[in-house]
Write an enzyme that holds these catalytic residues in place. Structure first.
Site, mmCIF file in Angstrom:
data_model
loop_
_atom_site.group_PDB
_atom_site.id
_atom_site.type_symbol
_atom_site.label_atom_id
_atom_site.label_comp_id
_atom_site.label_asym_id
_atom_site.label_seq_id
_atom_site.Cartn_x
_atom_site.Cartn_y
_atom_site.Cartn_z
ATOM 1 N N HIS A 141 0.806 -1.231 0.000
ATOM 2 C CA HIS A 141 0.000 0.000 0.000
ATOM 3 C C HIS A 141 0.836 1.276 0.000
ATOM 4 O O HIS A 141 0.281 2.368 -0.133
ATOM 5 C CB HIS A 141 -0.944 0.035 1.206
ATOM 6 C CG HIS A 141 -1.983 -1.031 1.172
ATOM 7 N ND1 HIS A 141 -2.889 -1.143 0.143
ATOM 8 C CD2 HIS A 141 -2.256 -2.059 2.021
ATOM 9 C CE1 HIS A 141 -3.686 -2.185 0.361
ATOM 10 N NE2 HIS A 141 -3.318 -2.757 1.488
ATOM 11 N N ASP A 148 -2.806 -10.559 -2.722
ATOM 12 C CA ASP A 148 -3.410 -10.103 -1.477
ATOM 13 C C ASP A 148 -4.870 -9.698 -1.765
ATOM 14 O O ASP A 148 -5.190 -9.261 -2.875
ATOM 15 C CB ASP A 148 -2.628 -8.895 -0.949
ATOM 16 C CG ASP A 148 -3.071 -8.449 0.436
ATOM 17 O OD1 ASP A 148 -2.402 -8.842 1.412
ATOM 18 O OD2 ASP A 148 -4.080 -7.713 0.533
ATOM 19 N N HIS A 203 -6.352 -7.108 -0.794
ATOM 20 C CA HIS A 203 -6.425 -5.666 -1.045
ATOM 21 C C HIS A 203 -5.612 -5.287 -2.271
ATOM 22 O O HIS A 203 -4.548 -5.858 -2.524
ATOM 23 C CB HIS A 203 -5.901 -4.880 0.159
ATOM 24 C CG HIS A 203 -6.634 -5.175 1.432
ATOM 25 N ND1 HIS A 203 -6.183 -6.104 2.355
ATOM 26 C CD2 HIS A 203 -7.792 -4.678 1.928
ATOM 27 C CE1 HIS A 203 -7.030 -6.152 3.368
ATOM 28 N NE2 HIS A 203 -8.023 -5.307 3.134
ATOM 29 N N ASP A 251 -5.252 -12.970 3.076
ATOM 30 C CA ASP A 251 -6.510 -12.377 3.558
ATOM 31 C C ASP A 251 -7.679 -12.632 2.609
ATOM 32 O O ASP A 251 -8.804 -12.180 2.867
ATOM 33 C CB ASP A 251 -6.356 -10.879 3.892
ATOM 34 C CG ASP A 251 -5.485 -10.113 2.919
ATOM 35 O OD1 ASP A 251 -5.112 -10.670 1.871
ATOM 36 O OD2 ASP A 251 -5.178 -8.946 3.208
ATOM 37 N N TYR A 310 -4.949 -12.288 8.001
ATOM 38 C CA TYR A 310 -5.226 -11.893 9.387
ATOM 39 C C TYR A 310 -5.940 -12.957 10.206
ATOM 40 O O TYR A 310 -6.217 -12.735 11.381
ATOM 41 C CB TYR A 310 -5.976 -10.544 9.384
ATOM 42 C CG TYR A 310 -5.173 -9.546 8.593
ATOM 43 C CD1 TYR A 310 -4.014 -9.000 9.150
ATOM 44 C CD2 TYR A 310 -5.478 -9.240 7.269
ATOM 45 C CE1 TYR A 310 -3.206 -8.160 8.406
ATOM 46 C CE2 TYR A 310 -4.676 -8.396 6.521
ATOM 47 C CZ TYR A 310 -3.537 -7.864 7.100
ATOM 48 O OH TYR A 310 -2.729 -7.043 6.361
HETATM 49 C C1 OKP Z 1 -3.022 -4.418 4.414
HETATM 50 B B1 OKP Z 1 -2.735 -5.588 3.458
HETATM 51 C C2 OKP Z 1 -10.908 0.027 6.127
HETATM 52 C C3 OKP Z 1 -10.255 -1.100 6.815
HETATM 53 C C4 OKP Z 1 -8.976 -1.475 6.112
HETATM 54 C C5 OKP Z 1 -6.569 -1.617 6.487
HETATM 55 C C6 OKP Z 1 -6.259 -2.782 5.634
HETATM 56 C C7 OKP Z 1 -4.803 -2.856 5.272
HETATM 57 C C8 OKP Z 1 -4.497 -4.166 4.611
HETATM 58 N N1 OKP Z 1 -12.140 0.420 6.690
HETATM 59 N N2 OKP Z 1 -7.920 -1.662 7.026
HETATM 60 O O1 OKP Z 1 -3.134 -5.356 2.134
HETATM 61 O O2 OKP Z 1 -3.296 -6.833 3.892
HETATM 62 ZN ZN ZN Z 2 -4.459 -7.248 2.355
#
Ligand code: OKP
Ligand code: ZN
Length: 365
Positions: free
Chosen positions: A165, A201, A203, A290, A329
Site C-alpha cells: 500500500h 493479497d 487488497h 486475507d 489476518y
Molecule cells: C493491508 B494488506 C478500512 C479497513 C482497512 C486496512 C487494511 C490494510 C491491509 N475500513 N484496514 O493489504 O493486507
Molecule cells: Zn491485504
C-alpha cells in the site's frame, strides 16, 4: 525452498488501529509472522536464511528520500514533544485539496503535522520499533531476491510489516516501505530485464501500482476486492491500465464479495496469461492470505486447497519467483496456508493434516 526471516519484525507492535473512527486492537500483529515461521520450520521442504543488510539505496530508488528521513526520525521527534501518546497517528492529513492552486506546503516543524504530511490513513501507527522493523522487512525482501539472483528458482520472504500500500511518497495500509516494489526495482536493475508482479493479497496494492504506473518494463497484475467496497477505495479499478510508456502494464481484476476457489482460479488465469505474455526475467509475488474464507477483515471465501493450487499455477509459469508476504489476518491458519501455497509451488502434495479446527475470529491465537 529457502526462506528469509528476521526477528526484528517483533519490534513493530502498535496496540491499536483506528477504523471508522474507532480504536480497535491491531489486526497486523507480530504473531502473524511467527505463525508462518513455525509452520515452515516444521516442514523439511523449507530451510531458513538470515537477511543481509542492503542499506538505503534500494529504498530511495523507489521512495521519496523525504519519506525515508521522516520514518527514520519520527519516533524521536514525536517523543521530544509528545509523551502521552503510545503511538504516532495523524489527526490532520495533507488532503490534496487543502492547498489546491497554492503550491506545496512548507516543511512543518510539528510532529503531528509531519505525520499528516506522510501518512494517509488512521490504521498505520508508528511505535519505537517500527522503523527498524520496516528496514528489516526490506532487507528480508532483498535477500530473498538475492537467492533468486544466485540461482534458486523459488524463494520466500517473511516480510513484516507488509508493503504494497505504500506509494513513492507516503505510507499507509499497515505499510511503511513497499517491500515488493523495492525488490522489483532491484531485480529490474540487476537483471536489466523485465519484471512481472503478481499481487494476490485481498487488497489492491495501490502503492505498487502507483510506483510502476508509467513503467514499460514492470508489469503489475492484481486480483482484489473491488474498490467500490474494499480498502484502499480510490485505486484498483479495471479501467486503470497504466500510463505513458506504461500503458497496458497494469492489470486490475476487481472481484465481488464471496469469491470462491473456482472463481478465483479462473480469474487468476487471466493474470497468469498476461504475465506469461510479458516474458519477464523474474516474477515477484505479493502473497496475501486475507482472501481466506475466515479472514476477519475481508470477504472472499478461499479455502486452503486453493492456496496450494495458486502456488502450483504460479510455478507453472516456469520463471524464477520471489514470493513476499503481505496480508493475512486469520492467524490460526496463516502459517499453514502460506506453507500450502509454497508447497504447491514446489510440486509437493497438499497436506491438510496440520490445519487445526478453531473459532470464528483471528483473535483466538
Ligand atoms: C493491508 B494488506 C478500512 C479497513 C482497512 C486496512 C487494511 C490494510 C491491509 N475500513 N484496514 O493489504 O493486507
Ligand atoms: Zn491485504
Amino acid at each position: 525452498m529457502r526462506y528469509v526471516y528476521d526477528p526484528r519484525h517483533l519490534l513493530h507492535n502498535p496496540a491499536t488501529e483506528v477504523q471508522a473512527g474507532i480504536p480497535i486492537p491491531m489486526f497486523e500483529v507480530p504473531e502473524r509472522a511467527e505463525s508462518i515461521r513455525r509452520a515452515l520450520e516444521a516442514d523439511d521442504a523449507f530451510t531458513t536464511s538470515d537477511p543481509t543488510e542492503h542499506g538505503t539505496e534500494p529504498i530511495t530508488a523507489v521512495h521519496d528520500p523525504g519519506l525515508l528521513g521522516y520514518l527514520e526520525s519520527a519516533w524521536t521527534e514525536w517523543r521530544r514533544q509528545i509523551q502521552h501518546a503510545p503511538a504516532i497517528f495523524p489527526d490532520t492529513v495533507l488532503h490534496p485539496t487543502v492547498r489546491e492552486g497554492m503550491g506545496d506546503a512548507p516543511v512543518t516543524r510539528s510532529p503531528v503535522g509531519a505525520v499528516g504530511r506522510w501518512c494517509w490513513d488512521t490504521m498505520t501507527g508508528i511505535v519505537q520499533g517500527t522503523y527498524p522493523a520496516a528496514r528489516a522487512a526490506v532487507d528480508v525482501a532483498l535477500t530473498t531476491a538475492d537467492l533468486i539472483l544466485g540461482g534458486d528458482r523459488l524463494a520466500y520472504g517473511v516480510a513484516r510489516p507488509p508493503g504494497h500500500h505504500a506509494p513513492r511518497g507516503s505510507f499507509g495500509g499497515y505499510c511503511y516501505f513497499n517491500n515488493a516494489a523495492i525488490t522489483a526495482e532491484y531485480l529490474a536493475r540487476r537483471t536489466g530485464g523485465r519484471v512481472a508482479m503478481l499481487d494476490v493479497d485481498y487488497h489492491h496494492g495501490n502503492g505498487t501500482q502507483q510506483i510502476f504506473y508509467e513503467r514499460e518494463d514492470v508489469l503489475y497484475a492484481s486480483l482484489h476486492g473491488h474498490p467500490d467496497r474494499a480498502f484502499p477505495y480510490f485505486v484498483g479499478f479495471a479501467e486503470e491500465r497504466g500510463a505513458g510508456a506504461g500503458e497496458g502494464t497494469t492489470l486490475n481484476i476487481p472481484l465481488p464479495a464471496g469469491c470462491d476457489d473456482a472463481t478465483y482460479v479462473a480469474h487468476l488465469g487471466t493474470a497468469l496469461d498476461a504475465i506469461g505474455d510479458f516474458q519477464a526475467e523474474v516474477v515477484v509475488v505479493s502473497l496475501g492470505i486475507d482472501t481466506y474464507g475466515q479472514d476477519p477483515i475481508c470477504d472472499f471465501a478461499l479455502t486452503t486447497p486453493a492456496y496450494h493450487e495458486v502456488g502450483a499455477l504460479v510455478a507453472a509459469l516456469d520463471c524464477p519467483v520471489v514470493i513476499l508476504q503481505e496480508g493475512g489476518y486469520f492467524v490460526p491458519h496463516l502459517g499453514e496456508n502460506v506453507r500450502q501455497w509454497l508447497r504447491g509451488a514446489l510440486g509437493e502434495p497438499l497436506d491438510l493434516t496440520r490445519l487445526s479446527p478453531c473459532g470464528p475470529t483471528g483473535r483466538s491465537g
